[in-house]
Design a protein around this motif. Structure first.
Motif, PDB file in Angstrom:
ATOM      1  N   PHE A  15     123.385  57.607 -32.924  1.00  0.00           N
ATOM      2  CA  PHE A  15     124.015  57.399 -34.220  1.00  0.00           C
ATOM      3  C   PHE A  15     124.946  56.188 -34.117  1.00  0.00           C
ATOM      4  CE2 PHE A  15     122.776  61.721 -33.769  1.00  0.00           C
ATOM      5  CZ  PHE A  15     122.286  62.080 -35.003  1.00  0.00           C
ATOM      6  N   LEU A  16     125.329  55.683 -35.263  1.00  0.00           N
ATOM      7  CA  LEU A  16     126.174  54.497 -35.289  1.00  0.00           C
ATOM      8  C   LEU A  16     127.523  54.837 -35.915  1.00  0.00           C
ATOM      9  CD1 LEU A  16     125.965  51.472 -34.529  1.00  0.00           C
ATOM     10  CD2 LEU A  16     125.443  51.021 -36.927  1.00  0.00           C
ATOM     11  N   MET A  17     128.584  54.661 -35.130  1.00  0.00           N
ATOM     12  CA  MET A  17     129.941  54.849 -35.638  1.00  0.00           C
ATOM     13  C   MET A  17     130.515  53.478 -35.973  1.00  0.00           C
ATOM     14  SD  MET A  17     133.259  56.548 -33.734  1.00  0.00           S
ATOM     15  CE  MET A  17     133.097  55.505 -32.256  1.00  0.00           C
ATOM     16  N   ILE A  18     131.104  53.372 -37.150  1.00  0.00           N
ATOM     17  CA  ILE A  18     131.725  52.123 -37.566  1.00  0.00           C
ATOM     18  C   ILE A  18     133.234  52.268 -37.508  1.00  0.00           C
ATOM     19  CG2 ILE A  18     131.964  50.380 -39.378  1.00  0.00           C
ATOM     20  CD1 ILE A  18     129.150  50.580 -38.239  1.00  0.00           C
ATOM     21  N   LEU A  19     133.867  51.484 -36.632  1.00  0.00           N
ATOM     22  CA  LEU A  19     135.322  51.399 -36.575  1.00  0.00           C
ATOM     23  C   LEU A  19     135.741  50.141 -37.318  1.00  0.00           C
ATOM     24  CD1 LEU A  19     135.827  52.275 -32.793  1.00  0.00           C
ATOM     25  CD2 LEU A  19     136.137  53.800 -34.740  1.00  0.00           C
ATOM     26  N   ALA A  20     136.808  50.228 -38.077  1.00  0.00           N
ATOM     27  CA  ALA A  20     137.238  49.083 -38.868  1.00  0.00           C
ATOM     28  C   ALA A  20     138.727  48.835 -38.676  1.00  0.00           C
ATOM     29  CB  ALA A  20     136.944  49.329 -40.347  1.00  0.00           C
ATOM     30  N   GLU A  21     139.120  47.566 -38.785  1.00  0.00           N
ATOM     31  CA  GLU A  21     140.540  47.224 -38.727  1.00  0.00           C
ATOM     32  C   GLU A  21     141.288  47.945 -39.843  1.00  0.00           C
ATOM     33  OE1 GLU A  21     141.832  42.953 -37.505  1.00  0.00           O
ATOM     34  OE2 GLU A  21     140.022  42.728 -38.715  1.00  0.00           O
ATOM     35  N   GLU A  22     142.423  48.514 -39.513  1.00  0.00           N
ATOM     36  CA  GLU A  22     143.223  49.158 -40.543  1.00  0.00           C
ATOM     37  C   GLU A  22     143.804  48.112 -41.498  1.00  0.00           C
ATOM     38  OE1 GLU A  22     146.213  52.813 -40.395  1.00  0.00           O
ATOM     39  OE2 GLU A  22     147.168  50.977 -39.656  1.00  0.00           O
ATOM     40  N   SER A  23     144.196  46.981 -40.954  1.00  0.00           N
ATOM     41  CA  SER A  23     144.741  45.901 -41.783  1.00  0.00           C
ATOM     42  C   SER A  23     143.948  44.631 -41.502  1.00  0.00           C
ATOM     43  CB  SER A  23     146.226  45.680 -41.476  1.00  0.00           C
ATOM     44  OG  SER A  23     146.967  46.868 -41.680  1.00  0.00           O
ATOM     45  N   GLY A  24     142.738  44.592 -41.979  1.00  0.00           N
ATOM     46  CA  GLY A  24     141.870  43.442 -41.746  1.00  0.00           C
ATOM     47  C   GLY A  24     140.487  43.724 -42.283  1.00  0.00           C
ATOM     48  N   ASP A  25     139.577  42.798 -42.046  1.00  0.00           N
ATOM     49  CA  ASP A  25     138.236  42.948 -42.606  1.00  0.00           C
ATOM     50  C   ASP A  25     137.136  43.004 -41.547  1.00  0.00           C
ATOM     51  OD1 ASP A  25     138.420  40.356 -41.734  1.00  0.00           O
ATOM     52  OD2 ASP A  25     137.902  39.422 -43.649  1.00  0.00           O
ATOM     53  N   LYS A  26     137.524  43.167 -40.297  1.00  0.00           N
ATOM     54  CA  LYS A  26     136.517  43.252 -39.245  1.00  0.00           C
ATOM     55  C   LYS A  26     136.089  44.695 -39.017  1.00  0.00           C
ATOM     56  CE  LYS A  26     136.843  39.144 -36.378  1.00  0.00           C
ATOM     57  NZ  LYS A  26     136.973  38.639 -34.995  1.00  0.00           N
ATOM     58  N   GLN A  27     134.807  44.849 -38.700  1.00  0.00           N
ATOM     59  CA  GLN A  27     134.241  46.151 -38.364  1.00  0.00           C
ATOM     60  C   GLN A  27     133.640  46.076 -36.967  1.00  0.00           C
ATOM     61  OE1 GLN A  27     131.665  45.866 -41.856  1.00  0.00           O
ATOM     62  NE2 GLN A  27     132.411  47.871 -42.497  1.00  0.00           N
ATOM     63  N   MET A  28     133.616  47.210 -36.282  1.00  0.00           N
ATOM     64  CA  MET A  28     133.079  47.240 -34.930  1.00  0.00           C
ATOM     65  C   MET A  28     132.102  48.412 -34.800  1.00  0.00           C
ATOM     66  SD  MET A  28     135.202  46.903 -31.360  1.00  0.00           S
ATOM     67  CE  MET A  28     135.735  48.617 -31.211  1.00  0.00           C
ATOM     68  N   PRO A  29     130.803  48.129 -34.668  1.00  0.00           N
ATOM     69  CA  PRO A  29     129.819  49.209 -34.533  1.00  0.00           C
ATOM     70  C   PRO A  29     129.742  49.711 -33.099  1.00  0.00           C
ATOM     71  CG  PRO A  29     128.709  47.090 -34.580  1.00  0.00           C
ATOM     72  CD  PRO A  29     130.179  46.807 -34.745  1.00  0.00           C
ATOM     73  N   VAL A  30     129.651  51.032 -32.942  1.00  0.00           N
ATOM     74  CA  VAL A  30     129.545  51.650 -31.620  1.00  0.00           C
ATOM     75  C   VAL A  30     128.418  52.675 -31.666  1.00  0.00           C
ATOM     76  CG1 VAL A  30     130.734  52.942 -29.811  1.00  0.00           C
ATOM     77  CG2 VAL A  30     132.048  51.392 -31.290  1.00  0.00           C
ATOM     78  N   VAL A  31     127.451  52.528 -30.792  1.00  0.00           N
ATOM     79  CA  VAL A  31     126.347  53.490 -30.718  1.00  0.00           C
ATOM     80  C   VAL A  31     126.810  54.719 -29.939  1.00  0.00           C
ATOM     81  CG1 VAL A  31     123.985  53.915 -29.905  1.00  0.00           C
ATOM     82  CG2 VAL A  31     124.610  51.658 -30.794  1.00  0.00           C
ATOM     83  N   ILE A  32     126.609  55.902 -30.512  1.00  0.00           N
ATOM     84  CA  ILE A  32     127.063  57.142 -29.874  1.00  0.00           C
ATOM     85  C   ILE A  32     125.957  58.186 -29.918  1.00  0.00           C
ATOM     86  CG2 ILE A  32     129.488  56.699 -30.428  1.00  0.00           C
ATOM     87  CD1 ILE A  32     129.264  58.643 -32.741  1.00  0.00           C
ATOM     88  N   GLY A  33     126.117  59.233 -29.119  1.00  0.00           N
ATOM     89  CA  GLY A  33     125.138  60.306 -29.071  1.00  0.00           C
ATOM     90  C   GLY A  33     125.288  61.291 -30.218  1.00  0.00           C
ATOM     91  N   GLY A  34     124.285  62.152 -30.356  1.00  0.00           N
ATOM     92  CA  GLY A  34     124.269  63.103 -31.459  1.00  0.00           C
ATOM     93  C   GLY A  34     125.404  64.103 -31.433  1.00  0.00           C
ATOM     94  N   PHE A  35     125.736  64.666 -30.255  1.00  0.00           N
ATOM     95  CA  PHE A  35     126.804  65.652 -30.166  1.00  0.00           C
ATOM     96  C   PHE A  35     128.140  65.031 -30.525  1.00  0.00           C
ATOM     97  CE2 PHE A  35     123.869  67.722 -26.995  1.00  0.00           C
ATOM     98  CZ  PHE A  35     123.499  68.749 -27.854  1.00  0.00           C
ATOM     99  N   GLU A  36     128.379  63.801 -30.020  1.00  0.00           N
ATOM    100  CA  GLU A  36     129.638  63.122 -30.305  1.00  0.00           C
ATOM    101  C   GLU A  36     129.736  62.763 -31.791  1.00  0.00           C
ATOM    102  OE1 GLU A  36     127.529  62.271 -27.885  1.00  0.00           O
ATOM    103  OE2 GLU A  36     128.646  63.067 -26.168  1.00  0.00           O
ATOM    104  N   ALA A  37     128.599  62.343 -32.365  1.00  0.00           N
ATOM    105  CA  ALA A  37     128.578  62.028 -33.794  1.00  0.00           C
ATOM    106  C   ALA A  37     128.939  63.260 -34.613  1.00  0.00           C
ATOM    107  CB  ALA A  37     127.202  61.510 -34.196  1.00  0.00           C
ATOM    108  N   GLN A  38     128.396  64.393 -34.215  1.00  0.00           N
ATOM    109  CA  GLN A  38     128.691  65.631 -34.916  1.00  0.00           C
ATOM    110  C   GLN A  38     130.166  66.018 -34.765  1.00  0.00           C
ATOM    111  OE1 GLN A  38     126.435  69.215 -33.685  1.00  0.00           O
ATOM    112  NE2 GLN A  38     125.771  69.267 -35.814  1.00  0.00           N
ATOM    113  N   ALA A  39     130.696  65.847 -33.553  1.00  0.00           N
ATOM    114  CA  ALA A  39     132.100  66.189 -33.309  1.00  0.00           C
ATOM    115  C   ALA A  39     133.032  65.305 -34.135  1.00  0.00           C
ATOM    116  CB  ALA A  39     132.420  66.034 -31.822  1.00  0.00           C
ATOM    117  N   ILE A  40     132.705  64.025 -34.243  1.00  0.00           N
ATOM    118  CA  ILE A  40     133.526  63.100 -35.029  1.00  0.00           C
ATOM    119  C   ILE A  40     133.408  63.419 -36.516  1.00  0.00           C
ATOM    120  CG2 ILE A  40     133.784  60.682 -35.730  1.00  0.00           C
ATOM    121  CD1 ILE A  40     132.907  59.996 -32.793  1.00  0.00           C
ATOM    122  N   ALA A  41     132.178  63.655 -36.971  1.00  0.00           N
ATOM    123  CA  ALA A  41     131.967  63.949 -38.388  1.00  0.00           C
ATOM    124  C   ALA A  41     132.666  65.237 -38.803  1.00  0.00           C
ATOM    125  CB  ALA A  41     130.471  64.045 -38.686  1.00  0.00           C
TER     126      ALA A  41
END
Length: 208
Positions: free
Chosen positions: A20-46
């Protein structure tokens, strides 16, 4: 090390069959950072992002939080400090009393834990410069809902992984559990049906 604060913008729940793909973004900015993660971790984050969904029993990251709080350990922050050969390196900054220690962690686990502790997430400026981008465009819908799982396929397999099965069961509704139980009995998958019945019994919600 100069740090930039990030927030979890969302999870792409249909990125690949097993990732799965997690998108992290700057809190005060316009940059995004994609991070590929596993299914269990994606579920835990979601699940952390969606407060309305509560597993009947603590998942691994919830257990980590419960254990830490029991022994008065808190997570102050998570720092994504390095990017080497496409792999992000992260640390948990934990405090017990007056002592602060850093613990190496996979970025997906670190984020899942940070969300549970409501701890800030940072990336070094060098990591954000190397991996950050603007206006990520993928023909998928970002979702903060738990990734959907084909429970019929998993529960009907001949060689189930018990950890995976338990995680799937904990995120299913009572109605889905009862449907799965009926489905498994019809297939004469009695061993797997026992897993489902145990989960139903733990909730005290068995349908006749």
């Amino acid at each position: 090390m100069e740090l930039v604060k990030l927030v979890v913008e969302g999870i792409y729940s249909e990125f690949q069959a097993s990732a799965f793909l997690m998108i992290l973004a700057e809190e005060s900015g316009d940059k995004q950072m994609p991070v590929v993660i596993g299914g269990f971790e994606a579920q835990a984050i979601a699940l952390s992002l969606e407060d309305k969904i509560k597993p009947s029993r603590p998942l691994s990251h919830d257990l980590f939080k419960n254990f830490s709080e029991t022994f008065e350990i808190k997570v102050n922050k998570v720092v994504i400090s390095d990017l080497r050969e496409g792999v992000f390196f992260s640390s948990l900054y934990c405090q017990q009393g007056e002592k602060e220690r850093t613990i190496d962690a996979r970025t997906s686990d670190a984020v899942a834990i940070a969300l549970r502790f409501k701890a800030p997430i940072f990336a070094s400026k060098s990591v954000l410069k190397a991996a950050g981008t603007k206006n990520i465009k993928i023909n998928l819908t970002i979702s903060d809902q738990p990734p959907k799982t084909d429970w019929k396929k998993i529960l009907s397999t001949d060689s189930p992984d018990s950890k995976e099965i338990k995680l799937v069961l904990q995120t299913m509704t009572s109605k889905e559990l009862n449907q799965a139980l009926k489905h498994l009995v019809e297939l004469e998958k009695y061993e797997m049906a026992a897993f489902v019945r145990d989960e139903i019994n733990s909730r005290g919600q068995i349908e006749s």
